[in-house]
Scaffold this active site. Structure first.
Site, PDB file in Angstrom:
ATOM      1  N   ASP A 332       0.794  -1.421  -0.137  1.00 19.01           N
ATOM      2  CA  ASP A 332       0.260  -0.109   0.298  1.00 19.01           C
ATOM      3  C   ASP A 332       0.973   0.546  -0.112  1.00 19.01           C
ATOM      4  OD1 ASP A 332      -1.806   2.640   1.377  1.00 19.01           O
ATOM      5  OD2 ASP A 332      -3.291   1.442   1.182  1.00 19.01           O
ATOM      6  N   LEU A 360      -5.687   1.883   0.715  1.00 14.10           N
ATOM      7  CA  LEU A 360      -6.331   0.640  -0.566  1.00 14.10           C
ATOM      8  C   LEU A 360      -5.648  -0.565  -0.409  1.00 14.10           C
ATOM      9  CD1 LEU A 360      -3.004   2.784  -2.457  1.00 14.10           C
ATOM     10  CD2 LEU A 360      -5.165   3.210  -2.698  1.00 14.10           C
ATOM     11  N   ASP A 361      -5.255  -0.713   0.580  1.00 19.05           N
ATOM     12  CA  ASP A 361      -5.212  -2.086   1.230  1.00 19.05           C
ATOM     13  C   ASP A 361      -6.379  -3.079   2.205  1.00 19.05           C
ATOM     14  OD1 ASP A 361      -2.909  -4.135   0.594  1.00 19.05           O
ATOM     15  OD2 ASP A 361      -1.975  -2.948   2.195  1.00 19.05           O
ATOM     16  N   HIS A 362      -6.750  -2.131   2.649  1.00 21.62           N
ATOM     17  CA  HIS A 362      -8.364  -1.997   3.700  1.00 21.62           C
ATOM     18  C   HIS A 362      -9.693  -2.122   2.513  1.00 21.62           C
ATOM     19  CE1 HIS A 362      -7.210  -2.367   7.353  1.00 21.62           C
ATOM     20  NE2 HIS A 362      -6.433  -1.705   7.660  1.00 21.62           N
ATOM     21  N   GLY A 365      -9.876  -5.244   0.365  1.00 25.45           N
ATOM     22  CA  GLY A 365      -9.878  -5.808   0.415  1.00 25.45           C
ATOM     23  C   GLY A 365     -11.452  -6.111   0.708  1.00 25.45           C
TER      24      GLY A 365
END
Length: 460
Positions: A332, A360-362, A365
Site C-alpha cells: 500500500d 488501498l489495502d483495506h 480487501g
C-alpha cells in the site's frame, strides 16, 4: 444522522454487478471528522465496507430464502476497521507499523519510498545500495541523497527489493502501467467454465458462509483483510504460509481473526500433494502473492478450475497482473507513492504525505471479499467456476477520480470505542470490530487469531 447509500457505494455495487435496487437496504451514520485527508478516503472506506456488507446480506437472503437484511454503516466503526493494524494490541503492546528503513527518503532529484519490514526485503535493499547488513537509516540517507529516484527504483527492484520513486498523479497516468490499468474495471469478475451449481451446506445464525471452506494464500494486507472478513461471515478459513517465512506477528494477530493457520511448502512434493487434498474439498481460494509466484506451483486459474470445478478463485495484486509492472512486488505505501497519492497529500514544505489509513489495502480487501460473496451468490444460482481480480493501483484510480478537500488541520487518531478484547494464544488481544453490520449478522469473530503454523493443514 442516518443517510441513504452514497454515490461511492452505488459505484462500488455496480462494479460488483449488484442489483441497484438493493442499495435501499443500506443506511449510514456519517462522521466527517474521521479519515480526514485531501482525497475522499472516508467515502471510499464507507463504499467498500458497505458493498461488502450488502453482498453478505444478499447471500444470506439467497441461502435462507428470506428478504435481504438491512445493512448499517457507522463511519467511526469503518474508520476503526480501516486502521485495525494501528489499533491492535498484543499483551498491551502496540505494533511497529513500519521498520526504520521503510519510509520516504530524499534523493538527488526528488523522493523515493522504500519498504523493508521483512528481513529479506531489508537485505535486498541494502545490497542494492551497496551497503552492509549493519547499515542504518543514516547510511541509507547518505547514499540516496547522491542517487536519482528512478535509478534507485529500478536498481532496488532488480535486486528483489522494494522501492518506488515519488510521482505526481499526472506522471503516473502517463506511464505504461497506468494505461494497462485504465482498461480494467474496478472489479474484474467472470466465469471460467460452466461447472454445475454447488451445495455449500446448511447456513444459519445470519452467517452466509457457514459450510464454506476457504484456502487463504495471502500476505500483507489486502488479501488477509478479505479473508478475515470471510471468516467473520462464517467461513472455515485456513491460511497457508510457507515454512520459514511467517507473517509479521503483529499483522498475523490483527488479520488472522477467525482463521486457522498452517504451514505448507508448495515447492515440495509432499506440501503440494497435501494442498491438492485440501483443494479437493475447498469452495474458495484467495491468493495475494506477486503475480507469477503461485503459478510456478501450477496454481493457475484454469488449472485450479480443472481440478476443482465450481471453485471461486479470488486474486489481489499491487499493480495488476500484466504490463511492465505486472509481476512486481508492492505494498500500500509504495502504491501511494508511485501513483501520486503521496504527492497530493504532501505537506506545505513538499514532504510526501500518506493517507490516514492504509485505505488501498483495506478498501481493496473489502471489495475482494465482496467479490467472493457475489461470486458465491452467482454460483449458487447458476453454477460456474468463478474468477475475481482486483489491484491496489486500480483502486487508486477510483480514489483519485473523487472530489478533493482542503488539507485537514489535523488527522485525529482512529476511534478506539469500536474495539474489543479477548484472551488468545498471543496473550490479551485488542482488535478493531467489524466495519459493517446487518440484521441478524455477526458482531464479532467466532475465535481470536493464532500464531502462524498453529494448526494442522486439514479441514474441520
Amino acid at each position: 444522522m442516518d443517510s441513504p447509500a452514497s454515490p461511492g457505494l452505488a459505484a462500488a455495487w455496480v462494479a460488483l454487478s449488484g442489483d441497484p435496487a438493493l442499495l435501499t437496504r443500506v443506511t449510514r451514520q456519517q462522521d466527517p471528522g474521521v479519515l480526514a485527508a485531501r482525497l475522499p478516503v472516508r467515502e471510499l472506506a464507507a463504499a467498500c465496507a458497505g458493498a461488502c456488507g450488502l453482498a453478505a446480506a444478499e447471500l444470506v437472503s439467497v441461502r435462507d430464502g428470506g428478504p435481504v437484511p438491512r445493512v448499517r454503516l457507522n463511519d467511526r466503526a469503518v474508520a476503526a476497521a480501516f486502521a485495525s493494524e494501528r489499533l491492535s494490541r498484543v499483551a498491551g503492546d502496540a505494533p511497529e507499523s513500519f521498520a526504520p528503513l521503510s519510509r520516504f527518503w530524499r534523493t538527488a532529484d526528488g523522493w523515493v519510498r522504500t519498504h523493508a519490514n521483512y528481513p529479506h526485503h531489508r537485505a535486498r535493499l541494502l545490497g542494492a545500495l551497496g551497503l552492509g547488513a549493519a547499515a542504518g537509516p543514516e547510511d541509507v540517507a547518505a547514499v540516496l541523497r547522491r542517487r536519482a529516484a528512478r535509478e534507485t527504483e529500478e536498481a532496488v527492484y532488480a535486486a528483489g527489493g522494494l522501492a518506488v520513486a515519488l510521482r505526481a498523479p499526472g506522471e503516473w497516468r502517463a506511464g505504461p502501467q497506468a494505461k494497462v490499468l485504465e482498461a480494467l474495471p474496478l472489479v474484474s469478475a467472470g466465469r471460467i467454465d460452466d461447472a454445475p451449481r454447488r451445495v455449500f451446506g446448511t447456513p444459519g445464525g445470519g452467517l452466509p458462509l457457514a459450510g464454506v471452506r476457504v484456502l487463504d494464500l495471502t500476505r500483507v494486507l489486502a488479501g488477509p483483510v478479505a479473508t478475515r472478513t470471510l471468516a467473520l461471515l462464517g467461513a472455515d478459513v485456513l491460511r497457508i504460509d510457507p515454512p520459514g517465512m511467517p507473517e509479521l506477528a503483529a499483522q498475523q494477530a490483527d488479520t488472522g481473526l477467525g482463521k486457522r493457520s498452517a504451514l505448507l511448502d508448495l515447492r515440495e512434493c509432499g506440501g503440494l500433494r497435501r494442498f491438492e487434498e485440501l483443494l479437493a474439498e475447498a469452495d474458495v481460494v484467495v491468493t495475494g502473492y506477486r503475480p507469477g509466484a503461485l503459478e510456478r506451483c501450477g496454481l493457475t486459474p484454469d488449472g485450479l478450475a480443472a481440478r476443482r470445478p465450481g471453485l471461486v478463485l479470488a486474486q489481489v495484486s499491487a499493480w495488476g497482473r500484466s504490463g511492465p509492472w505486472g509481476q512486481r512486488r508492492g505494498f500500500d505505501s509504495l502504491v501511494q507513492a508511485a501513483t501520486g497519492i503521496a504527492a497530493v497529500e504532501a505537506n506545505r514544505e513538499g514532504r510526501p504525505g500518506t493517507l490516514p489509513a492504509q485505505a488501498l489495502d483495506h478498501g481493496t480487501g473489502y471489495l475482494l471479499a465482496a467479490g467472493v460473496l457475489r461470486a458465491l451468490t452467482g454460483q449458487t444460482r447458476t453454477g460456474g467456476t468463478r474468477l475475481v481480480r482486483l489491484a491496489l493501483a486500480r483502486t487508486v484510480a477510483w480514489l483519485l477520480s473523487g472530489p478533493r478537500s482542503p488539507a485537514p488541520a489535523e488527522v485525529p487518531p482512529p476511534p478506539e470505542e469500536h474495539t474489543a478484547e479477548r484472551d488468545s494464544d498471543w496473550g490479551r488481544l485488542r482488535y478493531a470490530l467489524p466495519a459493517f453490520s446487518y440484521e441478524g449478522g455477526p458482531a464479532d469473530w467466532a475465535r481470536p487469531s493464532v500464531p502462524s503454523g498453529t494448526d494442522d493443514a486439514r479441514w474441520w
